[in-house]
Write an enzyme that holds these catalytic residues in place. Structure first.
Site, PDB file in Angstrom:
ATOM      1  N   ARG A  41      40.297  28.489  45.267  1.00 13.94           N
ATOM      2  CA  ARG A  41      38.926  28.987  45.385  1.00 13.94           C
ATOM      3  C   ARG A  41      37.959  27.907  44.910  1.00 13.94           C
ATOM      4  NH1 ARG A  41      37.343  34.284  42.089  1.00 13.94           N
ATOM      5  NH2 ARG A  41      37.463  32.834  40.351  1.00 13.94           N
TER       6      ARG A  41
ATOM      7  N   CYS B 288      42.613  40.303  46.124  1.00 12.89           N
ATOM      8  CA  CYS B 288      42.932  39.435  44.984  1.00 12.89           C
ATOM      9  C   CYS B 288      42.280  39.911  43.703  1.00 12.89           C
ATOM     10  CB  CYS B 288      42.531  37.990  45.269  1.00 12.89           C
ATOM     11  SG  CYS B 288      40.754  37.735  45.409  1.00 12.89           S
TER      12      CYS B 288
ATOM     13  N   GLU C 160      33.218  40.258  48.404  1.00 10.64           N
ATOM     14  CA  GLU C 160      32.993  40.844  47.083  1.00 10.64           C
ATOM     15  C   GLU C 160      31.559  41.315  46.890  1.00 10.64           C
ATOM     16  OE1 GLU C 160      33.991  37.847  44.167  1.00 10.64           O
ATOM     17  OE2 GLU C 160      33.415  36.246  45.532  1.00 10.64           O
TER      18      GLU C 160
ATOM     19  N   ARG D 276      30.109  44.632  34.813  1.00  9.34           N
ATOM     20  CA  ARG D 276      31.504  44.849  34.432  1.00  9.34           C
ATOM     21  C   ARG D 276      31.870  44.210  33.104  1.00  9.34           C
ATOM     22  NH1 ARG D 276      35.207  40.823  36.657  1.00  9.34           N
ATOM     23  NH2 ARG D 276      34.158  39.269  37.916  1.00  9.34           N
TER      24      ARG D 276
ATOM     25  N   HIS E  92      35.833  38.783  32.977  1.00  6.92           N
ATOM     26  CA  HIS E  92      36.763  37.675  33.207  1.00  6.92           C
ATOM     27  C   HIS E  92      37.643  37.435  31.987  1.00  6.92           C
ATOM     28  CE1 HIS E  92      34.040  36.585  36.601  1.00  6.92           C
ATOM     29  NE2 HIS E  92      35.200  36.317  37.140  1.00  6.92           N
TER      30      HIS E  92
ATOM     31  N   ASN F 190      36.820  43.252  41.953  1.00  9.02           N
ATOM     32  CA  ASN F 190      36.094  43.361  40.682  1.00  9.02           C
ATOM     33  C   ASN F 190      34.593  43.296  40.911  1.00  9.02           C
ATOM     34  OD1 ASN F 190      38.696  43.200  39.701  1.00  9.02           O
ATOM     35  ND2 ASN F 190      38.536  41.049  39.172  1.00  9.02           N
ATOM     36  N   ASP F 191      34.152  42.257  41.612  1.00 11.58           N
ATOM     37  CA  ASP F 191      32.717  42.134  41.881  1.00 11.58           C
ATOM     38  C   ASP F 191      32.260  43.136  42.936  1.00 11.58           C
ATOM     39  OD1 ASP F 191      31.690  40.290  40.106  1.00 11.58           O
ATOM     40  OD2 ASP F 191      32.329  38.572  41.290  1.00 11.58           O
TER      41      ASP F 191
ATOM     42  N   ARG G 277      41.931  29.714  40.424  1.00 12.09           N
ATOM     43  CA  ARG G 277      40.541  29.701  39.935  1.00 12.09           C
ATOM     44  C   ARG G 277      40.194  28.291  39.462  1.00 12.09           C
ATOM     45  NH1 ARG G 277      42.578  34.729  37.668  1.00 12.09           N
ATOM     46  NH2 ARG G 277      41.539  36.514  38.637  1.00 12.09           N
TER      47      ARG G 277
END
Length: 576
Positions: free
Chosen positions: A337, A507, A436, A470, A194, A459-460, A301
């Site tokens: 979110r 996203c 995700e 990650r 992140h 990403n996840d 976010r």
């Protein structure tokens, strides 16, 4: 002495500036060199800060309420022992002399040395005592920073400063956004942590996983940061410097050319419309959203409203923040979110202990469902904001339909409570879910039938599919968005959603990578959401794509079983 370091490229571009070293403990700790004649005064300043901290603790101990639990006294005793230990009360004095530096910097260097020692302790209880050490150091720092030995302006980075740190948390990065650094480099980190994602949102060159940068680089040394190649050059000679100034100028020219695309309609060569949305963390990101021609916000976010503060934002504060974003988009969609906390985004206000494996622990929707009051407050705030713009709600990290059903129950309860108070909101607000987790991707048909839209968090999804942390640079080379299994899950999710008529977006970082734009278009994706800084580069790829020409190669890519084969085919796809 000139030397070169290689790490993981995080954000493109080239920066040339002077090193500004920061410590673990706080981004506000300055580092400066003192002349020898001021060494004695600096040591006295440090001693006075330790003495003031000791007196504060003794005063607290003398005024413990009679009904206070016994742990309070024990807690203060532990902190007093740590303060009186020579490792904190004496060693920094020696560092002030040997490094000829200010007291704050000497103290944080010693803190880092102590924390490294704690990391090697096997006993979990003893290892947790490092938090007590940090708290004591922060008390001393508070005293020191309240009585600075240099003018405050001397600690303020210049616009040509390059931040050099061992590590930066996402919370640090939010503070970092308020400064005018030209670039940042860190010893640790992964390309999709992140922290790295936030770095890309700054649109400045960044390199992570350099391992020893903060040890080897000295304050105010000249640096070149190549965010494309993952290279940092320390004290470059004149020839190298001249070469990189040319590259830097060319990069800036290319960025200016892209800006011409901001107002152009986003359509492929065959006339297919594509939606490009932005991912943001703060209200201050809105100008960048507008400047790059985003058609909405695909991911706000919300968790960053909760960071870098001792308390939790109440409903009114959240409502005002969400309303400001909604009104700032002038009728364009804003997808908020719900809290995605956990993993590398922790809150000190929460009572839940640190999980042994935070990425697999109580995070995102799991945490929200475990904290119903917190969740209820946020849902009400989002619903109230929906009266002032086109607001959508997005639920992160769904893995089972039971989680979705509980979430929808909370939304219904929040709506009823607002109805009872005659507070307006959009009664038809759209609810979406993030795909995700592999389980969600495999069950996407069931989720799609119950949700208004889907958003793929690549990403996840990559992290959980490949069992790779990650945020860990030790396994960064294994994190691969082009792994055949990842591509199969992404393509399956997009095609299933399209078949059912459920809008779907990407996203995650894959959505903002221009090298993957044609591939995702070939999968059937028609909505991308990314950092505002990447919008125009992705838009350029969309404008040059002819969808009928992509299908054959995209089909071959999905049939390929080796990442190397995928890369070879992807290169052909991007050359059409």
């Amino acid at each position: 002495m000139s030397f070169t370091m290689h790490g993981v490229a995080v954000s493109g571009g080239i920066a040339i500036g002077f090193a500004h070293l920061v410590s673990h403990a706080t981004l506000e700790v300055p580092h400066y060199v003192l002349p020898k004649e001021l060494m004695a005064d600096e040591i006295v300043r440090f001693d006075n800060a330790v003495l003031a901290t000791r007196q504060e603790m003794e005063s607290m101990r003398a005024h413990i309420p009679a009904n206070a639990p016994p742990e309070v006294e024990a807690f203060l005793d532990v902190h007093m022992m740590i303060l009186n230990d020579s490792s904190l009360s004496k060693v920094p004095r020696q560092l002030i002399e040997s490094l000829q530096c200010n007291a704050e910097w000497a103290l944080t260097q010693q803190l880092d040395n102590l924390l490294d020692q704690f990391d090697e302790i096997e006993d979990a209880y003893l290892r947790e005592r490092q938090n007590d050490v940090i708290q004591v150091v922060e008390r001393i720092l508070k005293e020191l920073l309240g009585h600075p030995g240099i003018p405050a302006s001397a600690a303020t980075p210049e616009e040509t400063s390059i931040l050099v740190a061992h590590d930066l948390s996402p919370a640090d990065m939010i503070l970092f956004k308020r400064h005018q650094f030209a670039a940042f480099v860190t010893d640790v980190g992964g390309a999709t942590s992140h922290t790295a994602i936030l770095a890309r949102s700054l649109n400045i060159p960044s390199v992570v996983a350099l391992h020893h940068a903060r040890q080897l680089i000295r304050e105010h040394e000249l640096l070149i940061v190549d965010g494309e190649q993952g290279v940092v050059i320390v004290n470059p000679d004149q020839h190298v410097l001249a070469e990189y100034r040319i590259k830097q100028n060319q990069w800036e020219i290319d960025q200016q050319k892209l800006k011409r695309l901001a107002s152009a309609p986003t359509r492929t060569l065959d006339g297919t419309p594509v939606e490009l949305h932005a991912n943001i963390e703060l209200l201050q990101d809105l100008p960048l959203v507008r400047d790059n021609g985003a058609r909405g916000i695909g991911l706000f976010r919300s968790e960053f409203l909760f960071m870098n503060r001792p308390d939790l934002p109440d409903e009114e504060e959240q409502f005002q923040a969400y309303r400001a974003v909604a009104e700032g988009l002038n009728g364009l969609p804003v997808t908020i979110r719900t809290l995605d906390l956990g993993a590398d985004k922790q809150l000190t206000q929460m009572e839940h202990g640190q999980s042994a494996n935070p990425a697999l622990g109580l995070r995102a929707i799991r945490l929200c469902l475990a904290e119903p009051h917190l969740f209820h407050t946020q849902i009400r705030a989002i619903l109230r904001a929906s009266h002032y713009g086109k607001v959508h709600m997005l639920v992160p990290m769904l893995s089972a339909l039971s989680e979705l059903e509980q979430t929808l129950h909370h939304v219904k309860a929040a709506k009823l409570s607002l109805d009872a108070e005659n507070i307006p909101y959009d009664k038809g607000i759209k609810i979406g879910g993030m795909i995700e987790i592999p389980a969600a991707a495999l069950m996407v048909q069931s989720f799609a039938k119950k949700l208004d839209f889907l958003s793929i968090g690549t990403n996840d999804l990559i992290q959980y599919t490949l069992a790779i942390d990650r945020t860990d640079d030790a396994v960064a080379h294994l994190y691969d968005p082009l792994h055949p299994a990842v591509l199969q899950l992404v393509a399956h999710t997009i095609r299933t959603a399209n078949r059912l008529g459920t809008p779907v977006a990407v996203c995650g970082e894959m959505g903002g990578d221009p090298k993957l734009t044609r591939l995702l278009l070939g999968f059937g994706l028609r909505e991308f959401s990314m950092h505002p800084a990447h919008l125009l580069a992705v838009k350029q790829q969309v404008l040059k794509a002819n969808l009928p020409e992509l299908h054959t190669l995209v089909s071959k890519i999905l049939k390929a079983e080796e990442p190397d084969k995928v890369r070879s085919l992807l290169a052909k796809l991007n050359s059409i």
